[in-house]
Design a protein around this motif. Sequence first.
Motif, PDB file in Angstrom:
ATOM      1  N   SER A  36       0.850  -1.193   0.000  1.00 31.22           N
ATOM      2  CA  SER A  36       0.000   0.000   0.000  1.00 31.22           C
ATOM      3  C   SER A  36       0.883   1.239   0.000  1.00 31.22           C
ATOM      4  CB  SER A  36      -0.922   0.006   1.220  1.00 31.22           C
ATOM      5  OG  SER A  36      -0.155  -0.063   2.416  1.00 31.22           O
ATOM      6  N   ILE A  37       0.360   2.325  -0.586  1.00 31.79           N
ATOM      7  CA  ILE A  37       1.117   3.566  -0.743  1.00 31.79           C
ATOM      8  C   ILE A  37       0.224   4.738  -0.380  1.00 31.79           C
ATOM      9  CG2 ILE A  37       2.375   5.051  -2.359  1.00 31.79           C
ATOM     10  CD1 ILE A  37       2.825   2.579  -4.109  1.00 31.79           C
TER      11      ILE A  37
ATOM     12  N   GLU B 213      -5.359   2.307   7.236  1.00 29.37           N
ATOM     13  CA  GLU B 213      -4.272   1.371   7.547  1.00 29.37           C
ATOM     14  C   GLU B 213      -2.945   2.115   7.489  1.00 29.37           C
ATOM     15  OE1 GLU B 213      -2.995  -1.477   4.558  1.00 29.37           O
ATOM     16  OE2 GLU B 213      -4.327  -0.524   3.075  1.00 29.37           O
ATOM     17  N   VAL B 214      -1.924   1.494   8.048  1.00 35.30           N
ATOM     18  CA  VAL B 214      -0.585   2.080   7.965  1.00 35.30           C
ATOM     19  C   VAL B 214      -0.013   1.738   6.597  1.00 35.30           C
ATOM     20  CG1 VAL B 214       1.747   2.119   8.912  1.00 35.30           C
ATOM     21  CG2 VAL B 214      -0.221   1.867  10.438  1.00 35.30           C
ATOM     22  N   PRO B 215       0.211   2.736   5.748  1.00 37.49           N
ATOM     23  CA  PRO B 215       0.741   2.427   4.412  1.00 37.49           C
ATOM     24  C   PRO B 215       2.180   1.921   4.521  1.00 37.49           C
ATOM     25  CG  PRO B 215       0.741   4.789   4.775  1.00 37.49           C
ATOM     26  CD  PRO B 215       0.049   4.182   5.958  1.00 37.49           C
ATOM     27  N   GLU B 216       2.544   1.023   3.621  1.00 40.19           N
ATOM     28  CA  GLU B 216       3.904   0.492   3.650  1.00 40.19           C
ATOM     29  C   GLU B 216       4.903   1.498   3.096  1.00 40.19           C
ATOM     30  OE1 GLU B 216       6.150  -3.752   2.811  1.00 40.19           O
ATOM     31  OE2 GLU B 216       4.128  -3.423   2.042  1.00 40.19           O
ATOM     32  N   LEU B 217       4.440   2.353   2.178  1.00 46.09           N
ATOM     33  CA  LEU B 217       5.305   3.363   1.578  1.00 46.09           C
ATOM     34  C   LEU B 217       4.565   4.692   1.547  1.00 46.09           C
ATOM     35  CD1 LEU B 217       7.843   4.238  -0.073  1.00 46.09           C
ATOM     36  CD2 LEU B 217       6.612   3.500  -2.128  1.00 46.09           C
ATOM     37  N   VAL B 218       5.271   5.761   1.938  1.00 45.89           N
ATOM     38  CA  VAL B 218       4.717   7.107   1.851  1.00 45.89           C
ATOM     39  C   VAL B 218       5.566   7.916   0.878  1.00 45.89           C
ATOM     40  CG1 VAL B 218       4.388   9.290   3.078  1.00 45.89           C
ATOM     41  CG2 VAL B 218       3.654   7.144   4.130  1.00 45.89           C
ATOM     42  N   VAL B 219       4.902   8.583  -0.077  1.00 44.28           N
ATOM     43  CA  VAL B 219       5.562   9.457  -1.036  1.00 44.28           C
ATOM     44  C   VAL B 219       5.115  10.882  -0.741  1.00 44.28           C
ATOM     45  CG1 VAL B 219       5.919   9.996  -3.474  1.00 44.28           C
ATOM     46  CG2 VAL B 219       5.586   7.620  -2.755  1.00 44.28           C
ATOM     47  N   ILE B 220       6.074  11.788  -0.540  1.00 47.54           N
ATOM     48  CA  ILE B 220       5.777  13.166  -0.140  1.00 47.54           C
ATOM     49  C   ILE B 220       6.169  14.120  -1.262  1.00 47.54           C
ATOM     50  CG2 ILE B 220       6.317  15.003   1.512  1.00 47.54           C
ATOM     51  CD1 ILE B 220       6.887  12.844   3.580  1.00 47.54           C
ATOM     52  N   VAL B 221       5.209  14.999  -1.662  1.00 47.26           N
ATOM     53  CA  VAL B 221       5.488  15.972  -2.722  1.00 47.26           C
ATOM     54  C   VAL B 221       5.147  17.392  -2.276  1.00 47.26           C
ATOM     55  CG1 VAL B 221       5.153  14.284  -4.546  1.00 47.26           C
ATOM     56  CG2 VAL B 221       3.217  15.667  -3.789  1.00 47.26           C
ATOM     57  N   THR B 222       4.946  17.604  -0.989  1.00 41.13           N
ATOM     58  CA  THR B 222       4.583  18.928  -0.478  1.00 41.13           C
ATOM     59  C   THR B 222       5.821  19.803  -0.305  1.00 41.13           C
ATOM     60  OG1 THR B 222       4.688  18.068   1.772  1.00 41.13           O
ATOM     61  CG2 THR B 222       2.538  18.040   0.687  1.00 41.13           C
ATOM     62  N   PRO B 223       5.649  21.125  -0.105  1.00 39.95           N
ATOM     63  CA  PRO B 223       6.805  22.017   0.006  1.00 39.95           C
ATOM     64  C   PRO B 223       7.766  21.622   1.128  1.00 39.95           C
ATOM     65  CG  PRO B 223       4.807  23.287  -0.334  1.00 39.95           C
ATOM     66  CD  PRO B 223       4.370  21.870  -0.121  1.00 39.95           C
ATOM     67  N   ALA B 224       9.029  21.971   0.950  1.00 39.60           N
ATOM     68  CA  ALA B 224      10.094  21.548   1.862  1.00 39.60           C
ATOM     69  C   ALA B 224       9.806  21.852   3.334  1.00 39.60           C
ATOM     70  CB  ALA B 224      11.423  22.180   1.429  1.00 39.60           C
TER      71      ALA B 224
ATOM     72  N   ALA C 188       7.563  17.599   9.577  1.00 38.11           N
ATOM     73  CA  ALA C 188       6.380  17.197  10.343  1.00 38.11           C
ATOM     74  C   ALA C 188       5.723  15.970   9.729  1.00 38.11           C
ATOM     75  CB  ALA C 188       5.391  18.356  10.414  1.00 38.11           C
ATOM     76  N   LEU C 189       5.729  15.892   8.411  1.00 40.81           N
ATOM     77  CA  LEU C 189       5.113  14.737   7.747  1.00 40.81           C
ATOM     78  C   LEU C 189       5.908  13.457   7.996  1.00 40.81           C
ATOM     79  CD1 LEU C 189       4.153  16.470   4.387  1.00 40.81           C
ATOM     80  CD2 LEU C 189       2.563  15.580   6.118  1.00 40.81           C
ATOM     81  N   VAL C 190       7.231  13.536   7.994  1.00 39.52           N
ATOM     82  CA  VAL C 190       8.055  12.370   8.300  1.00 39.52           C
ATOM     83  C   VAL C 190       7.846  11.957   9.750  1.00 39.52           C
ATOM     84  CG1 VAL C 190      10.432  11.530   8.506  1.00 39.52           C
ATOM     85  CG2 VAL C 190       9.756  12.869   6.508  1.00 39.52           C
ATOM     86  N   GLU C 191       7.751  12.943  10.659  1.00 41.43           N
ATOM     87  CA  GLU C 191       7.438  12.654  12.068  1.00 41.43           C
ATOM     88  C   GLU C 191       6.115  11.905  12.174  1.00 41.43           C
ATOM     89  OE1 GLU C 191       8.559  13.110  15.119  1.00 41.43           O
ATOM     90  OE2 GLU C 191      10.209  14.555  15.035  1.00 41.43           O
ATOM     91  N   GLU C 192       5.109  12.394  11.479  1.00 43.89           N
ATOM     92  CA  GLU C 192       3.786  11.773  11.520  1.00 43.89           C
ATOM     93  C   GLU C 192       3.819  10.358  10.954  1.00 43.89           C
ATOM     94  OE1 GLU C 192      -0.773  12.484   9.799  1.00 43.89           O
ATOM     95  OE2 GLU C 192       0.849  13.853   9.238  1.00 43.89           O
ATOM     96  N   ALA C 193       4.505  10.188   9.836  1.00 42.91           N
ATOM     97  CA  ALA C 193       4.596   8.860   9.229  1.00 42.91           C
ATOM     98  C   ALA C 193       5.312   7.888  10.156  1.00 42.91           C
ATOM     99  CB  ALA C 193       5.322   8.953   7.887  1.00 42.91           C
ATOM    100  N   GLY C 194       6.423   8.337  10.732  1.00 42.82           N
ATOM    101  CA  GLY C 194       7.176   7.467  11.626  1.00 42.82           C
ATOM    102  C   GLY C 194       6.371   7.088  12.857  1.00 42.82           C
ATOM    103  N   ALA C 195       5.664   8.055  13.432  1.00 40.66           N
ATOM    104  CA  ALA C 195       4.844   7.775  14.615  1.00 40.66           C
ATOM    105  C   ALA C 195       3.723   6.790  14.306  1.00 40.66           C
ATOM    106  CB  ALA C 195       4.270   9.080  15.158  1.00 40.66           C
ATOM    107  N   ALA C 196       3.250   6.802  13.059  1.00 38.46           N
ATOM    108  CA  ALA C 196       2.168   5.883  12.658  1.00 38.46           C
ATOM    109  C   ALA C 196       2.675   4.476  12.375  1.00 38.46           C
ATOM    110  CB  ALA C 196       1.465   6.441  11.428  1.00 38.46           C
ATOM    111  N   GLY C 197       3.990   4.315  12.259  1.00 38.72           N
ATOM    112  CA  GLY C 197       4.545   2.991  11.986  1.00 38.72           C
ATOM    113  C   GLY C 197       5.061   2.799  10.580  1.00 38.72           C
ATOM    114  N   VAL C 198       5.069   3.876   9.761  1.00 37.48           N
ATOM    115  CA  VAL C 198       5.611   3.793   8.403  1.00 37.48           C
ATOM    116  C   VAL C 198       7.130   3.667   8.491  1.00 37.48           C
ATOM    117  CG1 VAL C 198       5.896   5.021   6.218  1.00 37.48           C
ATOM    118  CG2 VAL C 198       3.715   5.160   7.463  1.00 37.48           C
ATOM    119  N   ARG C 199       7.697   2.821   7.650  1.00 39.72           N
ATOM    120  CA  ARG C 199       9.143   2.619   7.687  1.00 39.72           C
ATOM    121  C   ARG C 199       9.850   2.978   6.378  1.00 39.72           C
ATOM    122  NH1 ARG C 199       8.230   3.352  11.913  1.00 39.72           N
ATOM    123  NH2 ARG C 199       8.352   2.044  13.765  1.00 39.72           N
ATOM    124  N   ALA C 200       9.102   3.404   5.351  1.00 42.82           N
ATOM    125  CA  ALA C 200       9.703   3.762   4.065  1.00 42.82           C
ATOM    126  C   ALA C 200       9.047   5.026   3.531  1.00 42.82           C
ATOM    127  CB  ALA C 200       9.551   2.627   3.060  1.00 42.82           C
TER     128      ALA C 200
END
Length: 702
Positions: free
Chosen positions: A11-12, A63-74, A79-91
């Motif tokens: 999932s992505i 669900e916790v996506p297996e992969l997160v792709v980020i295209v928002t401004p720098a 904060a988005l990586v923090e959120e993904a990591g806290a949710a259990g995303v590893r990639a």
Amino acid sequence: MSLASFFQPRSIALVGATERAGSVGLAIWENLRGFAGTVYPVNAKRAEVCGVRAYPSIAALPEVPELVVIVTPAPTVTALVEEAGAAGVRAVVVISAGFKETGAEGTRLEAEVLAAARKHGVRLIGPNCLGLMNPHAGLNATFASSRALPGRVAFLSQSGALCTAILDWSHDQYVGFSAFVSTGAMADVGWGDLIRYFGEDPHTSSIVIYMESVGADAAAFLAAARAVAAQKPIVVIKVGRTAEASRVAASHTGALTGSDAVLDAALRQSGVLRVDTIEELFDMAEVLAKQPLPTGRRLGIVTNAGGPGALATDALVLGQGLLAELSAQSMAALNAVLPQSWSHNNPVDVLGDADAARFAQALRIVAGDPGVDGVLAILTPQAMTQPTEIAREVAQIAAGFGKPLLASWMGAQCVQEGRGVLNAAGVPTYDYPDEAAHAFVRMREHRIRLTLLSETLNAHAEDDDVELPLVGDMIDAVLKSGRTLMNEQEAKQLLSVAGIPIVETRIAYTEDAAVEAAEAIGYPVVLKLLSSTITHKSDCGGVQLNLMNAAAVQQAWRLIRDNVTHVHGLAAFDGVTVQRMMTQKGVELILGASTDAQFGPVLLFGAGGTLVEVLKDHVLALPPLNHALARRWVEQTRISKVLHGVRAQPAVDLSALDAVLVKFARLLQHERRIVELDINPLLATADGVVALDARVLLRSGL
């Protein structure tokens, strides 16, 4: 963590998915529609994207996506990586630009993103990248306008713009990929991670890399390359090879080495093949994956025209290959099947009217010759030529060959079908015969590099338990005195305890002491400046040679003192060293080391003496070494021919030289407080090897 979540996710989540025309978020969303798994659009401002329900945050996903792709401004990425990591995303793939490529503020933002990722155990590709593809999984997480064809080449690139150009080119050339990865800034996932992953990937036969920099972890890159290159070819094109390090080093070695030359040495010992063009990058990936490597450099050429054979011969010889000399048996066999007017030599010109049977007979004879390490078949489309039929015969021969077989079917439409037959049989085809001959030379080079890799792995294994406690004690003493530059006597003692022979050397602080030392050693002698501050003694008149008696020694002592005092002041003069003047015939060499910011200790060997910078006959290597690596290292220089003996000069003791190189490499490998070390000259004679002068620069704080 394995990188499987990047290339085989179930999932992505696309953060920044949008319907806005011309946006990166829309381009990636549309490319992800071919993915078989679940794709979630994440956009806090939209309830849906292109008719699919959107979610306001990663935390809101079902669900916790297996992969997160980020295209928002720098500024939003941390904060988005923090959120993904806290949710259990590893990639996470960060497509967004605006990081270190923009300056200090971008560098700070990138550091924050990396810190957030590491806090939660997240692996991150990017930032500032095109994205990635896995054609075998239907995954296209990029904003490229086309998708890669499935194949067996993993393509890794630091340039996103180049990726899009290669994609366009690959469709025209029918080149397929097991993966297509834009690495971007490589803040986290680097070359080493990717090489190890694709080294184990069953869909990947070869790995090709477009490299702009080695990245932050050169050691990981080299370790991964050494682990994978023997099983799967790794082919690299590195841009910027003419840009050398700008710092001016005090040592000969530091001045002679440049970052690109160091990279060359590192790749050579790691089994990685370096090429010069994009076309060659993919050509070599193909040929190395399809054909066996030649055991030697002797090429047999079978052609139906003389000119193309000559072109191939030039390219072969200029590339250090050899035109194979056919045996008497092969010549007799060729005479029996070819017309009287055939070339009677290699290249074997079977003449323009050759049919498929004649061409095949000649090719089998040449291929079977024990003096031939590989064969090139060249065809030009003449009026009576049968390009497709001859290609079928060549394909049959290739099936049970065992040596590399390359082909150049010259032309366009009339040879197109024949090329297809050859390629389907695993025989690489080239538009021009010189390109094919060059590929054979590269194949031979790759075999040599794999041999060097094997010896490098052996050297690392042999070097594991080495300790040099006496060396450490000597360095401690110098650093505790507040100095980082060893004087000549200290430098030679350091070499001696490391097992490197030195010429007997004594210190003299007065004229009388110099005479006493000279008489103890025996005339003739050499006097050299002893100084803790001056690097090159000869530059300030600090070396006096061939002193035959006490009066000469006294005069030389005063001359050195006066020369140095005039230029640098009396404080630069500590005294002199006295050593025997070597009268035995030998070869002056240089053996040096400097510290590269990325690769650590780098070794230099070559022609030495006062003209070292003028002769420029030197090669680089990375420690550790064993005797086999040391010998191959020496043989890369022009001076090596002299070492084997020329005219009245006997060969030097090469085994003793090998032993010194191994011990020198061991010293640099295990004592990282040595920043620079020069032995110049290192005198090699028929009776052994001895260091006549040495300079060591240290660093503290390690």
